[in-house]
Design an enzyme around this catalytic site. Structure first.
Site, PDB file in Angstrom:
ATOM      1  N   GLN A  83     -14.218   5.360   3.389  1.00 39.35           N
ATOM      2  CA  GLN A  83     -14.290   3.862   3.037  1.00 39.35           C
ATOM      3  C   GLN A  83     -15.441   3.981   3.692  1.00 39.35           C
ATOM      4  O   GLN A  83     -16.431   4.044   2.956  1.00 39.35           O
ATOM      5  CB  GLN A  83     -12.980   2.721   4.756  1.00 39.35           C
ATOM      6  CG  GLN A  83     -11.758   3.127   3.877  1.00 39.35           C
ATOM      7  CD  GLN A  83     -11.115   2.708   5.902  1.00 39.35           C
ATOM      8  OE1 GLN A  83     -11.626   2.249   5.860  1.00 39.35           O
ATOM      9  NE2 GLN A  83      -9.514   3.377   5.325  1.00 39.35           N
TER      10      GLN A  83
ATOM     11  N   TYR B  50      -7.349  12.334  -3.347  1.00 43.05           N
ATOM     12  CA  TYR B  50      -8.986  12.215  -2.194  1.00 43.05           C
ATOM     13  C   TYR B  50      -9.244  13.493  -2.513  1.00 43.05           C
ATOM     14  O   TYR B  50      -8.425  14.146  -3.001  1.00 43.05           O
ATOM     15  CB  TYR B  50      -8.790  12.516  -0.371  1.00 43.05           C
ATOM     16  CG  TYR B  50      -8.418  10.634  -0.002  1.00 43.05           C
ATOM     17  CD1 TYR B  50      -9.741  10.487   0.254  1.00 43.05           C
ATOM     18  CD2 TYR B  50      -7.225  10.243  -0.085  1.00 43.05           C
ATOM     19  CE1 TYR B  50      -9.637   8.918   1.056  1.00 43.05           C
ATOM     20  CE2 TYR B  50      -6.984   8.695   0.766  1.00 43.05           C
ATOM     21  CZ  TYR B  50      -8.412   8.671   1.030  1.00 43.05           C
ATOM     22  OH  TYR B  50      -8.008   7.241   1.052  1.00 43.05           O
TER      23      TYR B  50
ATOM     24  N   GLU C 231      -8.376   3.566  -3.494  1.00 48.17           N
ATOM     25  CA  GLU C 231      -8.206   4.418  -2.561  1.00 48.17           C
ATOM     26  C   GLU C 231      -9.255   5.858  -3.315  1.00 48.17           C
ATOM     27  O   GLU C 231      -8.346   6.690  -4.054  1.00 48.17           O
ATOM     28  CB  GLU C 231      -7.077   4.824  -1.715  1.00 48.17           C
ATOM     29  CG  GLU C 231      -7.432   4.208  -1.023  1.00 48.17           C
ATOM     30  CD  GLU C 231      -5.769   4.046   0.467  1.00 48.17           C
ATOM     31  OE1 GLU C 231      -6.041   5.861   0.653  1.00 48.17           O
ATOM     32  OE2 GLU C 231      -5.344   3.038   0.735  1.00 48.17           O
TER      33      GLU C 231
ATOM     34  N   ASN D 158       0.149  -1.343   0.245  1.00 52.88           N
ATOM     35  CA  ASN D 158      -0.035  -0.182   0.305  1.00 52.88           C
ATOM     36  C   ASN D 158       1.459   1.211   0.098  1.00 52.88           C
ATOM     37  O   ASN D 158       1.782   1.920   0.831  1.00 52.88           O
ATOM     38  CB  ASN D 158      -1.243   0.023   1.172  1.00 52.88           C
ATOM     39  CG  ASN D 158      -1.590   1.640   1.073  1.00 52.88           C
ATOM     40  OD1 ASN D 158      -2.119   1.648   0.462  1.00 52.88           O
ATOM     41  ND2 ASN D 158      -1.267   2.617   2.286  1.00 52.88           N
ATOM     42  N   GLU D 159       0.707   2.048  -0.603  1.00 55.57           N
ATOM     43  CA  GLU D 159       1.413   3.856  -0.968  1.00 55.57           C
ATOM     44  C   GLU D 159       2.418   3.212  -0.567  1.00 55.57           C
ATOM     45  O   GLU D 159       3.328   4.012  -0.009  1.00 55.57           O
ATOM     46  CB  GLU D 159       0.891   5.111   0.334  1.00 55.57           C
ATOM     47  CG  GLU D 159      -0.557   4.822  -0.596  1.00 55.57           C
ATOM     48  CD  GLU D 159      -1.381   5.490   0.091  1.00 55.57           C
ATOM     49  OE1 GLU D 159      -0.880   6.002   1.350  1.00 55.57           O
ATOM     50  OE2 GLU D 159      -2.517   6.247   0.106  1.00 55.57           O
TER      51      GLU D 159
END
Length: 502
Positions: free
Chosen positions: A351, A243, A291, A171-172
């Site tokens: 989420q 985001y 995400e 992840n990331e």
């Protein structure tokens, strides 16, 4: 103001992968504990899962849920979450400065997925761990029996394998904040070797390699080029995250951030095409946008926990309370994914419960739908089929994130399952109604089935446990089809779903 749209039955973009409407649950805040799992809650089942949350999640029909992280996974030992609960260790989570009892692990999560009508999309730890832990995790989850790890699963009470097909390789990993952060070369080599080992177990797995955490990373897009150079033939999808926030309280600039998302997707698509050409490959690697969401409302309140030394259990972290303005943003993001359905095959709203989520709960109390629940719901229900190419001719505006941003933001999906054509439309204009005229070439029998609309006089309006129906959709009239042209009046700052039978 007028906005003209033209679609033709033969001018299509791509089939929309159902996995575009997937979600995410991380061991973070109250996503798991008092989110999906709360023994003793009035709606809890025998396994401690909240029935009210399962009902709301099932309604979204989200095909996959990514688990267990997120930043959490980069220091997670999956073995801590299996076996008898009384023997599971409580661990400190370095990513979110909290404690985790490990009362929920992969087996319980797989059970919850079945109850919620979804499937697990698992991430392996390539931060503090690596290849060996990943292959053991895979064997534990997917092998029927007769080996050490599969027999251990059976001993723990899960006789049948979970048959998880989607796996995230870390992840990331481009982020300096990540436990075990690596350079692109370090990560690319590790991801490739891990992918090779996992494929030796099962060639049919779909593997997702980490791309950039966001478009502003200093290593973007070199990260993608280097990682794909290592992994192209071993993986299937490249992970991206983004985001959205409106800290500046500038609505037009906020809604224009969907244009930034579009450029991000197409820039990465260009890198994928470059590496494919460089390797003379026949393989198509696609994008997993695993995400995405609005995230900024909770930043200030989260600082006390993230900068403290209390290491609390399941604190109220990242609990953004979404307003009506966020409905328009989420609608625009989903429109972008549909329009880029040829490149984006998986997307996970981050989420699902409590943590930057469409579903909220009170401990011991009710669960309710946040404002953004609705655009995600309608896209998931009606956005499956074939993405149509829509030509838009209408007024535009300039923003900090791009010029000529259309006030009318739309995507169109044709569903052969119910012979329907669905327009998803956001009117971004602050004050003006848009008069929509959509020419429907090749759809002579089209008629309006319903027009669902969300508007509100207050952009800051929210839903809550006390007022769960403050911001909700309604069915409106006035949309018609005559002589092959759909006409409708779209109020300023509105989200619209217009469904046609064709």
């Amino acid at each position: 103001m007028k906005a003209n749209v033209t679609i033709h039955r033969d001018f299509t973009i791509s089939p929309v992968d159902d996995r575009l409407y997937s979600s995410f649950l991380e061991h973070l805040g109250r996503a798991i504990y008092t989110g999906i799992y709360e023994p003793g809650h009035p709606t809890a089942d025998a396994d401690g899962f909240r029935g009210d949350v399962i009902e709301l999640a099932r309604a979204l029909d989200t095909p996959y849920v990514r688990y267990p992280g997120g930043n959490f996974v980069s220091a997670y030992n999956w073995e801590d979450g299996v076996g008898p609960r009384e023997d599971r260790p409580t661990r400190l989570d370095l990513a979110w400065r909290t404690r985790d009892s490990n009362h929920i692990g992969v087996n319980e999560f797989a059970d919850w997925c079945k109850k919620a009508g979804t499937k697990p999309m698992l991430a392996v730890n390539l931060g503090s761990r690596g290849l060996d832990a990943a292959r053991n995790f895979l064997e534990y989850c997917n092998h029927p029996g007769g080996s050490y790890w599969s027999d251990l699963r059976r001993k723990h009470g899960w006789k049948e394998p979970h048959n998880v097909k989607l796996w995230c390789l870390g992840n990331e990993m481009d982020g300096p904040w990540q436990v075990g952060h690596k350079t692109a070369d370090e990560y690319g080599r590790l991801a490739n070797e891990t992918a090779k080992a996992m494929r030796l177990f099962d060639k049919s797995l779909e593997l997702i390699v980490c791309g950039s955490s966001h478009a502003g990373m200093p290593t973007f897009p070199d990260w993608e080029a280097t990682v794909l150079d290592h992994t192209y033939e071993a993986i299937d999808h490249l992970s991206l995250h983004m985001y959205f926030g409106n800290e500046e309280h500038d609505t037009l600039n906020y809604l224009a951030k969907a244009e930034k998302l579009d450029r991000y997707i197409m820039s990465v698509a260009g890198v994928i095409d470059y590496v494919k050409s460089k390797k003379r490959s026949k393989k198509n690697v696609t994008i997993s946008f695993d995400e995405w969401n609005v995230w900024y409302h909770s930043h200030e309140q989260d600082k006390k926990i993230l900068e403290g030394d209390d290491w609390p259990d399941a604190p109220h972290l990242l609990e953004d309370i979404y307003n009506f303005e966020d409905v328009l943003q989420v609608g625009g993001v989903l429109n972008t994914f549909i329009r880029r359905a040829d490149r984006v095959k998986i997307a996970c709203i981050a989420q699902l419960v409590n943590v930057i989520a469409p579903i909220m709960t009170e401990t011991g109390g009710p669960a309710w739908k946040q404002t953004i629940y609705y655009p995600f719901l309608y896209a998931s229900l009606y956005g499956r089929g074939t993405a149509m190419r829509a030509i838009v001719d209408g007024p535009t505006y300039d923003s900090a994130f791009g010029d000529d941003v259309p006030f009318l933001d739309t995507s169109v999906v044709r569903s052969s399952a119910d012979n329907a054509l669905t327009f998803f439309i956001v009117n971004r204009h602050l004050t003006e109604t848009l008069d929509l005229s959509a020419k429907l070439d090749g759809f002579p029998a089209a008629r309006v089935v319903e027009h669902i609309q969300m508007t509100h006089p207050d952009l800051a309006a929210v839903n809550s446990a006390a007022t769960p129906n403050n911001v909700v959709p309604k069915t409106v009239s006035g949309s018609t089809v005559e002589a092959g042209v759909l006409t409708s009046r779209l109020p300023p700052l509105s989200y619209n779903v217009i469904r046609l039978s064709v």
